[in-house]
Scaffold this motif. Sequence first.
Motif, mmCIF file in Angstrom:
data_model
loop_
_atom_site.group_PDB
_atom_site.id
_atom_site.type_symbol
_atom_site.label_atom_id
_atom_site.label_comp_id
_atom_site.label_asym_id
_atom_site.label_seq_id
_atom_site.Cartn_x
_atom_site.Cartn_y
_atom_site.Cartn_z
ATOM 1 N N UNK A 1 1.433 -12.494 -9.964
ATOM 2 C CA UNK A 1 0.217 -13.047 -9.364
ATOM 3 C C UNK A 1 0.562 -14.189 -8.405
ATOM 4 N N UNK A 2 1.538 -14.990 -8.773
ATOM 5 C CA UNK A 2 1.974 -16.089 -7.899
ATOM 6 C C UNK A 2 2.574 -15.546 -6.612
ATOM 7 N N UNK A 3 3.360 -14.464 -6.728
ATOM 8 C CA UNK A 3 3.960 -13.868 -5.542
ATOM 9 C C UNK A 3 2.885 -13.254 -4.648
ATOM 10 N N UNK A 4 1.868 -12.628 -5.247
ATOM 11 C CA UNK A 4 0.755 -12.081 -4.480
ATOM 12 C C UNK A 4 0.075 -13.185 -3.680
ATOM 13 N N UNK A 5 -0.167 -14.329 -4.328
ATOM 14 C CA UNK A 5 -0.789 -15.460 -3.646
ATOM 15 C C UNK A 5 0.112 -15.971 -2.522
ATOM 16 N N UNK A 6 1.420 -15.987 -2.767
ATOM 17 C CA UNK A 6 2.382 -16.407 -1.744
ATOM 18 C C UNK A 6 2.303 -15.490 -0.521
ATOM 19 N N UNK A 7 2.208 -14.185 -0.762
ATOM 20 C CA UNK A 7 2.121 -13.232 0.338
ATOM 21 C C UNK A 7 0.897 -13.511 1.207
ATOM 22 N N UNK A 8 -0.239 -13.736 0.561
ATOM 23 C CA UNK A 8 -1.465 -13.952 1.320
ATOM 24 C C UNK A 8 -1.465 -15.290 2.050
ATOM 25 N N UNK A 9 -0.736 -16.258 1.541
ATOM 26 C CA UNK A 9 -0.695 -17.573 2.184
ATOM 27 C C UNK A 9 0.314 -17.620 3.329
ATOM 28 N N UNK A 10 1.492 -17.030 3.140
ATOM 29 C CA UNK A 10 2.591 -17.251 4.083
ATOM 30 C C UNK A 10 3.064 -16.002 4.828
ATOM 31 N N UNK A 11 2.609 -14.815 4.428
ATOM 32 C CA UNK A 11 3.141 -13.595 5.042
ATOM 33 C C UNK A 11 2.044 -12.736 5.664
ATOM 34 N N UNK A 12 1.032 -12.405 4.909
ATOM 35 C CA UNK A 12 -0.036 -11.534 5.388
ATOM 36 C C UNK A 12 -0.682 -12.098 6.665
ATOM 37 N N UNK B 1 0.813 -1.230 0.000
ATOM 38 C CA UNK B 1 0.000 0.000 0.000
ATOM 39 C C UNK B 1 0.837 1.267 0.000
ATOM 40 N N UNK B 2 2.040 1.221 0.577
ATOM 41 C CA UNK B 2 2.877 2.420 0.615
ATOM 42 C C UNK B 2 3.222 2.914 -0.779
ATOM 43 N N UNK B 3 3.517 1.979 -1.688
ATOM 44 C CA UNK B 3 3.894 2.356 -3.047
ATOM 45 C C UNK B 3 2.748 2.164 -4.042
ATOM 46 N N UNK B 4 1.549 1.907 -3.506
ATOM 47 C CA UNK B 4 0.356 1.731 -4.367
ATOM 48 C C UNK B 4 0.645 0.750 -5.503
ATOM 49 N N UNK B 5 1.181 -0.407 -5.135
ATOM 50 C CA UNK B 5 1.533 -1.414 -6.140
ATOM 51 C C UNK B 5 0.249 -1.933 -6.795
ATOM 52 N N UNK B 6 0.128 -1.836 -8.110
ATOM 53 C CA UNK B 6 -1.105 -2.282 -8.782
ATOM 54 C C UNK B 6 -1.237 -3.799 -8.767
ATOM 55 N N UNK B 7 -2.478 -4.257 -8.783
ATOM 56 C CA UNK B 7 -2.730 -5.695 -8.807
ATOM 57 C C UNK B 7 -2.164 -6.305 -10.087
ATOM 58 N N UNK C 1 10.191 7.483 -8.624
ATOM 59 C CA UNK C 1 8.858 7.482 -9.257
ATOM 60 C C UNK C 1 8.259 6.063 -9.280
ATOM 61 N N UNK C 2 8.228 5.440 -8.118
ATOM 62 C CA UNK C 2 7.767 4.050 -8.024
ATOM 63 C C UNK C 2 6.283 3.930 -7.703
ATOM 64 N N UNK C 3 5.655 5.000 -7.260
ATOM 65 C CA UNK C 3 4.255 4.924 -6.859
ATOM 66 C C UNK C 3 3.374 4.505 -8.037
ATOM 67 N N UNK C 4 2.634 3.413 -7.802
ATOM 68 C CA UNK C 4 1.745 2.861 -8.837
ATOM 69 C C UNK C 4 2.510 2.502 -10.106
ATOM 70 N N UNK C 5 3.825 2.322 -9.967
ATOM 71 C CA UNK C 5 4.657 2.061 -11.142
ATOM 72 C C UNK C 5 5.703 0.995 -10.840
ATOM 73 N N UNK C 6 5.324 0.042 -9.986
ATOM 74 C CA UNK C 6 6.231 -1.031 -9.594
ATOM 75 C C UNK C 6 5.424 -2.315 -9.467
ATOM 76 N N UNK C 7 6.020 -3.442 -9.789
ATOM 77 C CA UNK C 7 5.312 -4.716 -9.723
ATOM 78 C C UNK C 7 5.519 -5.368 -8.352
ATOM 79 N N UNK C 8 4.754 -6.408 -8.110
ATOM 80 C CA UNK C 8 4.878 -7.122 -6.836
ATOM 81 C C UNK C 8 6.274 -7.724 -6.673
ATOM 82 N N UNK C 9 6.806 -8.328 -7.700
ATOM 83 C CA UNK C 9 8.132 -8.941 -7.614
ATOM 84 C C UNK C 9 9.200 -7.875 -7.418
ATOM 85 N N UNK C 10 9.044 -6.743 -8.071
ATOM 86 C CA UNK C 10 9.998 -5.644 -7.880
ATOM 87 C C UNK C 10 9.950 -5.124 -6.445
#
Length: 332
Positions: free
Chosen positions: A42-53, A28-34, A278-287
């Motif tokens: 997408x796989x990393x997002x799923x990993x975050x919700x399973x093992x980190x969040x 949320x800090x860098x407004x990373x887009x879905x 200039x990373x706000x809303x301009x960076x991926x989950x893996x980045x």
Amino acid sequence: MDFDKRIDTLDYLRGFALMGIIFVNIIPMLSVPLPAPHTVNASYLRFLYLFVEGRFYTIFTFLFGVGFHVFITRADAKGRNGYVLFLRRIIALFIIGYVHVQFLPGEALTVYAVCGLLIIPFYKVKKSVNLVCGTAMLIVMGIFSFKLFMVLPLMLLGIAAGQFHVFEQLAKNRNQIVIFTSIMLVLSIIGLIYQYHYAPSVFGNVSDANFQETQRFLKIGMTVGPIVSAFYAGLMIWLLQFPLVQKLLSPLKSYGRMALTNYVSQTAIILFTGKVLHLFNNITYVQSLYLCLSLLGVQLIFSQVWLRFFRFGPLEWMWRIVTYFEIPPLRK
């Protein structure tokens, strides 16, 4: 008992928990887009919700309760009024959190400060009562996915752990640690398999049906979160019984000793980096993962080097001044 000796395991666990929190907070800090479906992001997002969040803040909150009990107990043993000192400590924490929340909405310090006031009466409550009430409340809040209200029972469990002197007697209870960790591992596997079964192929408000799927997936994650957190903590505690592991993870201990400084500075560094690059809303989950790993590397090294020359982290030192109304020496 040496009331000036730090409980190293708490520092290791605090550092471990803080390392996990940053991977979620940066989104949320860098407004990373879905991410687009069926991608590495997408796989990393799923990993975050399973093992980190929801897995690491739980440990951090539990440790707050342990620290509360240790702080008042040691203050009283030295002939000081532990309640008054803790009240000053909480007020200072709230002020720091209030400033911090302006830059990181939803951050935990102000919530910890408020709940810190609520748990003061439980210091004198019987340890069995705190254990039972904390466990029951956590189960109920987990089932109904009340994440915010899980803070209080987690702190109660931390107080109970302090009352049972769990962290002072780890070396004597290795078998119990193994049994506890094994049980939590089995329950975690069952819970994560169940959660993964309901993982949506696409996250976000693509449709009403997709939104419902996402919410169900997240709610299951909140329910099983404390179990996974307990496994993580149990595994860390067991590993720390080996001197070689303690030595290898020594930077983590320094990182945990400066948890407040590192937590607040994470936000400042991420926001500054996002602004400059200039990373706000301009960076991926893996980045964002790469950025977190780089930041953690810098903070781990900085914490270890800093504590070679100084007794406290910068914010920890100022926190101590407000708590005790005296200026302790900073340099070793």
